[in-house]
Enzyme design. Sequence first.
Site, PDB file in Angstrom:
ATOM      1  N   TRP B 165       0.832  -1.216   0.000  1.00  0.00           N
ATOM      2  CA  TRP B 165       0.000   0.000   0.000  1.00  0.00           C
ATOM      3  C   TRP B 165       0.856   1.250   0.000  1.00  0.00           C
ATOM      4  O   TRP B 165       0.593   2.184   0.747  1.00  0.00           O
ATOM      5  CB  TRP B 165      -0.958   0.023   1.212  1.00  0.00           C
ATOM      6  CG  TRP B 165      -1.798  -1.199   1.329  1.00  0.00           C
ATOM      7  CD1 TRP B 165      -1.732  -2.144   2.303  1.00  0.00           C
ATOM      8  CD2 TRP B 165      -2.829  -1.617   0.435  1.00  0.00           C
ATOM      9  NE1 TRP B 165      -2.651  -3.125   2.080  1.00  0.00           N
ATOM     10  CE2 TRP B 165      -3.344  -2.819   0.934  1.00  0.00           C
ATOM     11  CE3 TRP B 165      -3.378  -1.087  -0.750  1.00  0.00           C
ATOM     12  CZ2 TRP B 165      -4.370  -3.531   0.296  1.00  0.00           C
ATOM     13  CZ3 TRP B 165      -4.401  -1.779  -1.381  1.00  0.00           C
ATOM     14  CH2 TRP B 165      -4.878  -2.988  -0.862  1.00  0.00           C
ATOM     15  N   GLN B 282     -37.858  20.210   0.920  1.00  0.00           N
ATOM     16  CA  GLN B 282     -37.296  20.267   2.267  1.00  0.00           C
ATOM     17  C   GLN B 282     -36.268  19.172   2.532  1.00  0.00           C
ATOM     18  O   GLN B 282     -35.269  19.397   3.213  1.00  0.00           O
ATOM     19  CB  GLN B 282     -38.426  20.194   3.306  1.00  0.00           C
ATOM     20  CG  GLN B 282     -39.295  21.438   3.283  1.00  0.00           C
ATOM     21  CD  GLN B 282     -40.348  21.441   4.365  1.00  0.00           C
ATOM     22  OE1 GLN B 282     -40.501  20.465   5.090  1.00  0.00           O
ATOM     23  NE2 GLN B 282     -41.093  22.521   4.462  1.00  0.00           N
ATOM     24  N   GLY B 342     -28.895  11.737  -7.630  1.00  0.00           N
ATOM     25  CA  GLY B 342     -29.642  10.613  -8.177  1.00  0.00           C
ATOM     26  C   GLY B 342     -28.744   9.722  -9.011  1.00  0.00           C
ATOM     27  O   GLY B 342     -27.556   9.562  -8.727  1.00  0.00           O
ATOM     28  N   GLU B 366      -3.317   6.153   6.794  1.00  0.00           N
ATOM     29  CA  GLU B 366      -2.778   7.136   7.752  1.00  0.00           C
ATOM     30  C   GLU B 366      -3.480   7.052   9.103  1.00  0.00           C
ATOM     31  O   GLU B 366      -3.837   8.047   9.707  1.00  0.00           O
ATOM     32  CB  GLU B 366      -2.924   8.547   7.190  1.00  0.00           C
ATOM     33  CG  GLU B 366      -2.280   8.711   5.844  1.00  0.00           C
ATOM     34  CD  GLU B 366      -0.885   9.273   5.932  1.00  0.00           C
ATOM     35  OE1 GLU B 366      -0.438   9.569   7.043  1.00  0.00           O
ATOM     36  OE2 GLU B 366      -0.249   9.378   4.881  1.00  0.00           O
TER      37      GLU B 366
END
Lengths: 253, 390
Positions: B165, B282, B342, B366
């Site tokens: 990694w 809303q 969406g 990290e």
Amino acid sequence: MTIAVLLKQVPDTTAKITVSNGRVDENAVSKWSFSPYDEYALEAALQLKESMGGELVAITAGPARCEKLLRDAAAVGADNLVHISAENINDFDSTQMQKLLAAAVEKSGSSVVFCGKQAADTNSGSTGPGVAELIGASCITMVSEVISDSGGYLATRPSSSGHEKVAVSAPCVFAFDKGVVEMRRPNVRGIMMAKKKPIETWSIEELGLDLGTSGISIDSHSPPAEKPPGQKFEGADSVSTVVGKLRDEANVI
Amino acid sequence: MPYEALDFYDVDSLLTEEERMVRDMVRDFVDQDVIPNIEHACREGVFPDEWRVTLGEMGVLGAPLEGYGCPGLSYTAYGVICRELERGDSGLRSFASVQGSLAMYPIWDFGSEEQKQNYLPKMASGEWIGCFGLTEPDYGSNPGDMITKAEDMGDHYLLNGAKMWITNGTIAQLAVVWAKLDGVIRGFIVEKDDPGFSAPEMKGKHSLKASVTSELVFQDCKIPKDRILPGVKGLRGPFSCLNNARYGISWGAVGAAQACFDSAKEYSLSRIQFTHPIASYQLVQNKLAWMLREITKAQLLAYHLGQKKDAGTWIPEHISLAKMNNVDIALEIAREARDIHGANGILDEYCIMRHMANLESVKTYEGTHDIHNLIIGRHITGIQSFTREL
């Protein structure tokens, strides 16, 4: 040799302009930037300086907020910074502005002047030619490029059949249009040097000027008229109407 | 629409003029060079080399380090740089984090004078890329039990082991590798062409696709004696580096969140459903208000932590809180933003899904989200809970 670049701080093109009591509300301007044509002038001036040496002085007139403009100019390579302190810059007409800037150019000892062809806010387009007249210099407008050439300069500008190259010698003023160069991005080193660079602040009195009174007065500002609402058509039946409008009203087909 | 960075409390007004100029410079780079090219880079799975060159030209690599050709900016400015880069892409910010905080910083802090003079100027200019080898296949959150070891062979060191990694690994000219010498963790500088060293790229990532991730393999890797970092022993070495990188991430996450918010706001104002923009409903406003709330809090955390870094009054737990919180909210904001977009939210026409997938990595690397909670838990209670072996 000293090259002067005249810079104007204008509302950024992305900033929302609001008008209150018949005047543009400057306090509501969220972001101020270089007038874009001045950026082309600054970059071209930097390139000229790099090709032939000398010093570049950035000059701006206006209230204290304009110092940001000078720091930005220093970050990309302006050597000296001059701020003509004038809180009431909007009360000056073009002739007064030209006197102000011409006096600063002379005091800076510059023999070559770069500026934008017009400012992005007032768009009057008179600064370059006006300053040239006052300092007794040649003026070339709509310039896209300047190179040094056998002791003088060669400026590229549009002509009726393409482009023309105009040879000129100092003292001279170049008023810049959008050209082939974009203003360079600064780097951290430039930004840190800009922080340390002193800004010379000159008052109108120090320049020994009597600007008189403005020959014009602005009655009021108003925002552009709102666009008329669009027209909506639905269904196949409206095709001939839409085609007719596109052809006869919009003239696009 | 041009990008508008959400700054509800005008936190950037607290920056110095110099810091704002650096911000504008990096923002311009991201607008002009990164955003138009990022999706292509992700599809190709490459880190564009032009970005390395430009980062070097701008002079932002190793931002808070001084001397040896390094910029010498404030930690706050370093944070701002990370924020603006990660607004473009977490992979881009990862490149800068690894170069500056994980590769340059240990040489700057723990290296010999010769090492500093030899490596730092060409790393600050971007000419050389560095990487950082700590994590191993079996040792992630628990680096202290690493297997990679170094042996003193008299006139050289011999490295054996593997790291995993590793951001920038395959494209790096230099790796700062942590290995055990006589049971003590030490830092070593390994150069690309050292015999017995290879850095194969890890392929198939769904996240940080515009960033190079690699393994580092050491098979009787022979390195000269002057490549050991003389100034540090034990986990303090790698953890010092990680503190700086994690600090940058706490700012970077704000940038990714700002990008997602900006896109969600614009989309909701233009997307019409049931004859009205979805921004007028809303439920959508509630989502946007929540995003603004969390971004504002994250900005204040990052800024205040920056001030503490610059004043030298920080502790690692402060960084854990900011890294953990800010990445967490950025990831949730990316998910909510995808929801607002969406189906369109899954397309690479929008930045949302890319940021979301990136942030899944950022949440883990990290120091994972959970490990940072444990660091804070230890700070509160005085009891470490990482291991049962008390």
